[in-house]
Write an enzyme that holds these catalytic residues in place. Structure first.
Site, PDB file in Angstrom:
ATOM      1  CG  HIS A  69      -0.110   0.143   2.504  1.00  0.00           C
ATOM      2  ND1 HIS A  69       0.744  -0.838   2.963  1.00  0.00           N
ATOM      3  CD2 HIS A  69      -0.027   1.146   3.396  1.00  0.00           C
ATOM      4  CE1 HIS A  69       1.313  -0.438   4.086  1.00  0.00           C
ATOM      5  NE2 HIS A  69       0.863   0.763   4.375  1.00  0.00           N
ATOM      6  CB  THR A 126      10.559   0.085  -8.133  1.00  0.00           C
ATOM      7  OG1 THR A 126      11.501  -0.003  -9.213  1.00  0.00           O
ATOM      8  CG2 THR A 126      11.235   0.612  -6.887  1.00  0.00           C
TER       9      THR A 126
END
Length: 191
Positions: A69, A126
């Site tokens: 999140h 990422t």
């Protein structure tokens, strides 16, 4: 932290060994999926663990963090500007089979890690990592391929050569001496 997640995190602290912790997490269905023959070194349950799928033979070194999140919505929604409120951004993490994640690595949401992957220590993942990759860095980027890593690892002489080896969490005197001799020999060979 909700009571169930708090209890599960506390429970992880009482389970000795990364293999047993992984079995516990699988048995309790903490993650969306948790494969066989895995190890889980950390002792905390990530937020939104049901958004994480872990394949078979996946091993996590110490302090691997899953980020499912983004809390920038909290900051944006508290700004004194005329803008609509934004919602918390969440996403999934999927990890294939035969994966090692090095110590202190962080995996961000909406990332898929393929199979036969090595992630170096202190990496920040990422974006997706394709199958058969060795990656490291901030952000993590490809530094090699799994097949070459495997071939090199099989060929190299390990510090555990011979009859001496670690015994559980103990290292006998003879093995300590062998490790230091090999360690110093590597430096002599490089000079």
């Amino acid at each position: 932290m909700n009571p169930s997640r708090l209890f599960q995190t506390f429970r992880l602290w009482t389970i000795p060994g990364a293999l047993k912790r992984a079995e516990y997490l699988k048995k309790k269905g903490i993650f969306a999926e948790f494969g066989n023959e895995c190890s889980y070194t950390d002792r905390k349950i990530p937020l939104y663990a049901k958004l994480i799928k872990i394949g078979n033979n996946v091993h996590f070194a110490s302090h691997v963090t899953f980020i499912t999140h983004d809390v920038t919505h909290m900051m944006i929604n508290r700004m004194h500007i005329q803008a609509p409120k934004v919602k918390e951004k969440v996403g999934c993490i999927e990890i294939g089979n035969n994966v090692f994640v090095g110590a202190n690595s962080t995996i961000l949401y909406n990332v898929r890690i393929g199979s036969n992957v090595i992630i170096g220590a202190n990496s920040l993942v990422t974006r997706d990592i394709p199958d058969n990759s060795v990656v490291a860095g901030i952000p993590a980027h490809k530094i090699g391929d799994f097949t070459s890593f495997l071939e090199k690892r099989v060929k190299e002489t390990t510090l555990q050569s011979g009859t001496l080896s670690p015994n559980g969490e103990r290292i006998e005197i003879g093995f300590q001496q062998q490790c230091w001799n090999d360690f110093n020999k590597m430096r002599i060979d490089k000079s």
